[in-house]
Design an enzyme around this catalytic site. Structure first.
Site, mmCIF file in Angstrom:
data_model
loop_
_atom_site.group_PDB
_atom_site.id
_atom_site.type_symbol
_atom_site.label_atom_id
_atom_site.label_comp_id
_atom_site.label_asym_id
_atom_site.label_seq_id
_atom_site.Cartn_x
_atom_site.Cartn_y
_atom_site.Cartn_z
ATOM 1 N N ASN A 182 12.895 -0.337 14.136
ATOM 2 C CA ASN A 182 13.425 -1.686 14.333
ATOM 3 C C ASN A 182 12.678 -2.749 13.537
ATOM 4 O OD1 ASN A 182 13.700 -0.389 17.499
ATOM 5 N ND2 ASN A 182 15.505 -1.124 16.435
ATOM 6 N N ARG A 183 11.480 -2.418 13.057
ATOM 7 C CA ARG A 183 10.728 -3.424 12.309
ATOM 8 C C ARG A 183 11.502 -3.874 11.075
ATOM 9 N NH1 ARG A 183 5.720 -0.260 13.114
ATOM 10 N NH2 ARG A 183 4.389 -1.333 14.630
ATOM 11 N N ALA A 184 12.167 -2.932 10.410
ATOM 12 C CA ALA A 184 12.902 -3.279 9.189
ATOM 13 C C ALA A 184 14.002 -4.288 9.482
ATOM 14 C CB ALA A 184 13.489 -2.024 8.554
#
Length: 613
Positions: free
Chosen positions: A249-251
């Site tokens: 989810n960081r991207a």
């Protein structure tokens, strides 16, 4: 004179990424992949001139030590006062600014781990050699690397938002312009100290452009909190990430932050399609692990019936000013742009390469002379490298006492017990062979304590990612319970059910350990350590004749010990025999092996674990 940011030719994607990072520190960092001589280091240093007034720009050397990275003892202040004083490391010095690392893929694994922790927490903690401190370390990371030197660790790339993939410079005009400007600067430097009129004009123009960029960045930073991204736009970014096989989810968060920064930099309060395309290019594409599927899904979307428009409302406008474009349409738009920039072989992208080649990392070997310095221990300075700082730390608290009665108050008194020697960890693998005596005599002599110590040693080996093998010897021969592995749980299970009783086939254990060591060398494991947990009272030889002849049994063990020693197998003998029963068998075995002797009944598991260093 150093080049200005705007003077650098080429590297346009890297320039865009650095400007976005300057506007939005939430992007955490930029990783720039480029070959040697491409100007990536020059660009990074020119970027320092665009930072807010007073923001630090700290360079991280490839060979940086943990002391310098994290901070440690201020030696001068400590010796002057006799009390330990803490000095800030490079991570803490970069607080509020930029940490620049050239050769991002060449950093040691432990340095990368500390870097990742600081990026995640914004704090650097010093807990070593009696020191305890925490310093703020909120910075953005600018990293450059040459892909031909290897990959950047996946975990580090995952914590920074912007990645500029490698793109060879094929534009002949740009390359010619680089040569022309280089020759011009070289000619002016050789002409004399005073710059020409044309040179002064260029420098003034560069200064003006730098001031203008700084003003733009400051304005964009002030605007950023007020920029809005629509839900459909975020959904389109997420769907594009899924189509490209982007993990985590960081991207998604980084992509949205990049789009917001681009809008702010352009002086807008709302994100548009161009902002999303740039976010895909700098955040999602480098993390792609597969090609998006064929465009049938996009064509199907176009064939779906469209909802009738409300009278008096524009097709692309809503009352709040947000664009009325379906997320599916935006996703198709973004993926079509992405496909145009994807390389023919998507597996050459950094995340795809690491996904394809994932494997567990091998541990490193502790040694006395080479590799990365990991700790200082007490020891003999002869044949070892002295850890000067740690030696002075050990001596500092005693200086006032030792100076008493001497004529010179400035004299530094260092004694033998202060000496610390260095232990290093190199890139070769290490195997620990635990040979546990399960004979009848061992059962009497604290088998439970021996198992506890073995488990502690196994856990310590696992922390350093070393491999572990387990041998039990009882009855007539030794048995390999666990082939070389990194599984502590398997070793613990074998120890828990280890039966005891019978004779002590110590010679068989030594021969089995030698065979395991030879196999390990064949697999490229450079160093092997044998940890023998025994009372040393052997009574079973390799054959029945040796068992009947005590002198022959002793010769057999002595010969096998010499064989292990000759092949460079490091040995530690942990004596489990009670003092009142001991006849000195275990110390003699340690002497034959050329190894270290540790007495178990008077030592805790933690103390025994230190014997491995």
């Amino acid at each position: 004179m150093s080049l200005a940011f705007t003077d650098i030719v080429g590297l346009e994607a890297a320039k865009q990424a650095l400007l976005l990072l300057a506007v939005n520190p939430a992007l955490a960092g930029v990783a720039i992949a480029a070959t040697v001589g491409s100007g990536k280091s020059t660009l990074a240093r020119a970027f320092a001139a665009l930072l807010p007034e007073g923001a630090p720009f700290v360079e991280l050397p490839v060979n940086v030590t943990e002391d310098r990275l994290l901070g440690g003892l201020d030696l001068e202040a400590t010796l002057a006062t006799g009390a330990r004083a803490i000095e800030r490391g490079l991570l803490a010095r970069a607080h509020g600014g930029v940490l620049y690392a050239d050769g991002l893929n060449l950093l040691d694994r432990s340095i990368v781990a500390h870097l990742m922790e600081a990026l995640a927490s914004g704090v650097v903690r010093v807990e070593r050699e009696g020191l305890s401190a925490a310093h703020p370390a909120r910075f953005v990371l600018v990293g450059a690397y040459d892909p031909s030197d290897g990959e950047v660790p996946r975990g580090l790339l995952d914590r920074i938002g912007l990645i500029v993939p490698f793109a060879p410079q094929t534009d002949a005009r740009l390359r010619a312009e680089v040569v022309r400007r280089n020759q011009l600067r070289k000619g002016e430097a050789e002409a004399g100290a005073l710059p020409s009129a044309s040179s002064r004009l260029r420098n003034e123009a560069a200064d003006d452009e730098t001031h203008m960029l700084r003003a733009m960045i400051a304005d964009a930073r002030a605007r950023l909190p007020h920029v809005r991204v629509h839900d459909e736009q975020v959904q389109a970014l997420i769907q594009a990430a899924l189509s490209l096989g982007v993990e985590g989810n960081r991207a998604d968060v980084f992509a949205a932050q990049a789009a917001l920064a681009k809008a702010a930099l352009d002086g807008r309060d709302r994100v548009d399609d161009d902002d999303l395309r740039l976010a895909v290019r700098l955040v999602l594409l480098p993390r792609a692990t597969r090609l998006p599927e064929a465009n049938e899904s996009y064509q199907a979307q176009d064939e779906q019936p469209r909802a009738p428009e409300e009278p008096g409302r524009s097709e692309r406008d809503e009352p709040n000013g947000a664009p009325q474009v379906q997320s599916e349409q935006l996703e198709a738009l973004l993926l079509s742009a992405a496909e145009a920039e994807l390389p023919k072989d998507v597996l050459n992208l950094p995340f795809a390469m690491q996904q394809r080649g994932r494997s567990g990392s091998r541990g490193a070997a502790l040694n006395n002379r080479r590799g990365r310095f990991v700790r200082a221990v007490e020891g003999d300075p002869h044949g070892n490298r002295i850890a000067l700082l740690q030696t002075l730390v050990a001596a500092a608290p005693w200086q006032a006492v030792r100076r008493a009665g001497t004529r010179s108050s400035a004299q530094l008194a260092i004694r033998k017990e202060d000496i610390r020697i260095k232990r290093f960890r190199d890139k070769a693998g290490m195997l620990y062979i635990f040979a546990v005596d399960a004979s009848g005599s061992m059962a009497i002599n604290r088998m439970r304590e021996a198992k506890g110590a073995a488990i502690r040693l196994l856990q310590d080996a696992y922390v350093h990612r070393d491999q572990v093998a387990l041998i039990a010897f009882r009855g007539g021969r030794a048995q390999v319970l666990l082939q070389p592995s990194q599984s502590v749980e398997r070793a613990k299970r074998e120890l828990d059910v280890l039966p005891t009783g019978g004779g002590t086939p110590l010679a068989s254990a030594l021969l089995t350990a030698w065979e395991l060591a030879q196999q390990a060398r064949g697999r490229g494991i450079a160093q092997v350590t044998l940890v023998l947990m025994t009372d040393g009272r052997a009574n079973v030889g390799l054959d029945s004749q040796a068992s009947a002849d005590k002198a022959g049994l002793q010769r057999e063990i002595q010969q096998l010990a010499a064989l292990l020693r000759a092949h460079g197998v490091r040995a530690i003998v942990i004596d489990t025999q009670a003092n009142y029963l001991s006849r000195g068998e275990a110390p003699k075995l340690a002497e034959w092996l050329g190894g270290r002797y540790v007495y178990l009944p008077n030592a805790r598991a933690e103390q025994i674990a230190k014997a491995l260093t």
